[in-house]
Design a protein around this motif. Structure first.
Motif, PDB file in Angstrom:
ATOM      1  N   ILE A   1       0.856  -1.178   0.000  1.00  0.00           N
ATOM      2  CA  ILE A   1       0.000   0.000   0.000  1.00  0.00           C
ATOM      3  C   ILE A   1       0.892   1.228   0.000  1.00  0.00           C
ATOM      4  O   ILE A   1       1.784   1.362   0.859  1.00  0.00           O
ATOM      5  CB  ILE A   1      -0.928   0.037   1.234  1.00  0.00           C
ATOM      6  N   ASP A   2       0.696   2.106  -0.966  1.00  0.00           N
ATOM      7  CA  ASP A   2       1.439   3.364  -1.009  1.00  0.00           C
ATOM      8  C   ASP A   2       0.569   4.461  -0.404  1.00  0.00           C
ATOM      9  O   ASP A   2      -0.653   4.502  -0.621  1.00  0.00           O
ATOM     10  CB  ASP A   2       1.799   3.728  -2.447  1.00  0.00           C
ATOM     11  N   TYR A   3       1.196   5.371   0.336  1.00  0.00           N
ATOM     12  CA  TYR A   3       0.416   6.395   1.019  1.00  0.00           C
ATOM     13  C   TYR A   3       1.212   7.691   1.168  1.00  0.00           C
ATOM     14  O   TYR A   3       2.446   7.702   1.096  1.00  0.00           O
ATOM     15  CB  TYR A   3      -0.024   5.893   2.404  1.00  0.00           C
ATOM     16  N   THR A   4       0.475   8.761   1.371  1.00  0.00           N
ATOM     17  CA  THR A   4       1.057  10.066   1.686  1.00  0.00           C
ATOM     18  C   THR A   4       0.294  10.644   2.865  1.00  0.00           C
ATOM     19  O   THR A   4      -0.920  10.847   2.781  1.00  0.00           O
ATOM     20  CB  THR A   4       0.949  11.038   0.499  1.00  0.00           C
ATOM     21  N   ILE A   5       0.988  10.875   3.968  1.00  0.00           N
ATOM     22  CA  ILE A   5       0.348  11.465   5.144  1.00  0.00           C
ATOM     23  C   ILE A   5       0.459  12.982   5.035  1.00  0.00           C
ATOM     24  O   ILE A   5       1.543  13.549   5.064  1.00  0.00           O
ATOM     25  CB  ILE A   5       0.986  10.940   6.442  1.00  0.00           C
ATOM     26  N   LYS A   6      -0.681  13.632   4.907  1.00  0.00           N
ATOM     27  CA  LYS A   6      -0.722  15.096   4.720  1.00  0.00           C
ATOM     28  C   LYS A   6      -0.695  15.849   6.046  1.00  0.00           C
ATOM     29  O   LYS A   6      -0.252  16.998   6.094  1.00  0.00           O
ATOM     30  CB  LYS A   6      -1.964  15.463   3.914  1.00  0.00           C
TER      31      LYS A   6
ATOM     32  N   PRO B   1       5.178   8.468   8.557  1.00  0.00           N
ATOM     33  CA  PRO B   1       5.054   9.576   7.596  1.00  0.00           C
ATOM     34  C   PRO B   1       6.264   9.708   6.675  1.00  0.00           C
ATOM     35  O   PRO B   1       6.158  10.261   5.576  1.00  0.00           O
ATOM     36  CB  PRO B   1       4.928  10.813   8.499  1.00  0.00           C
ATOM     37  N   ASP B   2       7.421   9.203   7.088  1.00  0.00           N
ATOM     38  CA  ASP B   2       8.640   9.365   6.299  1.00  0.00           C
ATOM     39  C   ASP B   2       8.866   8.231   5.303  1.00  0.00           C
ATOM     40  O   ASP B   2       9.811   8.288   4.501  1.00  0.00           O
ATOM     41  CB  ASP B   2       9.856   9.452   7.236  1.00  0.00           C
ATOM     42  N   ARG B   3       8.027   7.237   5.314  1.00  0.00           N
ATOM     43  CA  ARG B   3       8.259   6.094   4.428  1.00  0.00           C
ATOM     44  C   ARG B   3       7.386   6.143   3.185  1.00  0.00           C
ATOM     45  O   ARG B   3       7.873   6.046   2.072  1.00  0.00           O
ATOM     46  CB  ARG B   3       8.016   4.780   5.179  1.00  0.00           C
ATOM     47  N   GLY B   4       6.082   6.205   3.333  1.00  0.00           N
ATOM     48  CA  GLY B   4       5.188   6.285   2.183  1.00  0.00           C
ATOM     49  C   GLY B   4       4.816   4.963   1.565  1.00  0.00           C
ATOM     50  O   GLY B   4       4.048   4.924   0.595  1.00  0.00           O
TER      51      GLY B   4
END
Length: 238
Positions: free
Chosen positions: A171-176, A201-204
């Motif tokens: 799962i790819d993600y971006t924590i805003k 948050p630093d991995r994505g």
């Protein structure tokens, strides 16, 4: 003999005339909950005290098939009770002739596609032979969003891939919003917890090793600050 048979038949037919009438009647019969995974619905229960006396009933039990991830709450006015933990607290007092309209059932659909039914069994406080039953059924359908990823004000993430998977699912993600705590929880098809992963948050990218999972259907849920946000399906094959 003929006279005896006539009297016997008259008594037999007359039995219902002497039977006690039901004191409280459920006017909202067969409550039907239909929705998607993770949704909650509220339905009104309408009761009518048909007697000329004040009647008090308590919830004796909940009968039926409620899943471990599902939840039923009984609300009377502004007070809500858990049907599993607060059984003894649920009491209804009805004045003579009163029609109660501020009683509700709140049903949380859970995280599994399923269907079933349940009954709430109420007993008269002063006469245990007098009772009424609130009947309900439910049908839970697929995930809450289409399989095109998901975006929230605090996070954006893709669907899990490959899906089905037999080794590593991703799962790819971006924590805003870096002030929130985001995690992914995986449950079995029947709702049992399998794994939980905190999103850095630093991995994505979240890599899920499913090689030790039994083949079958799983559900993964995004939690933000321990609040259930969305649930989707993961299929594991060998």
């Amino acid at each position: 003999m003929k006279r005896f048979l006539t009297i016997f038949c008259w008594l037999l037919l007359g039995v219902p005339l002497f039977a006690a009438a039901q004191e409280v009647r459920v006017l909202s019969e067969n409550l039907d909950f239909r929705g998607k995974i993770n949704q909650s619905q509220r339905k009104t229960v309408i009761l009518h005290n048909e007697s000329d006396q004040t009647q008090t009933y308590f919830l004796k039990n909940l009968r039926g098939n409620i899943g471990s991830s599902q939840d039923v709450k009984i609300c009377i006015g502004d007070d809500c009770y858990d049907s599993k933990r607060d059984l003894a607290k649920v009491k209804i007092k009805l004045a003579p002739g009163e029609i109660l309209t501020d009683m509700y059932l709140e049903f949380k659909m859970g995280i599994v596609e399923t269907r079933g039914d349940f009954d709430l069994f109420f007993i008269n406080e002063n006469n245990i032979r007098e009772s009424f039953v609130v009947q309900a059924k439910y049908e839970v359908s697929g995930p809450t969003v289409a399989d095109e990823g998901f975006e929230h004000e605090a996070i954006k993430l893709t669907d899990v891939y490959p899906n089905p998977s037999n080794r590593i699912a991703q799962i790819d993600y971006t924590i805003k919003d870096r002030d929130v705590e985001a995690r992914i929880a995986i449950n079995s098809f029947i709702g049992n917890p399998v794994q939980s992963y905190k999103l850095d948050p630093d991995r994505g990218t979240l890599l899920i090793n499913v090689s030790d999972f039994n083949p079958g259907v799983y559900f993964y849920t995004l939690f933000i600050d321990n609040k259930n946000i969305v649930t989707k399906k993961l299929v594991v094959k060998k």
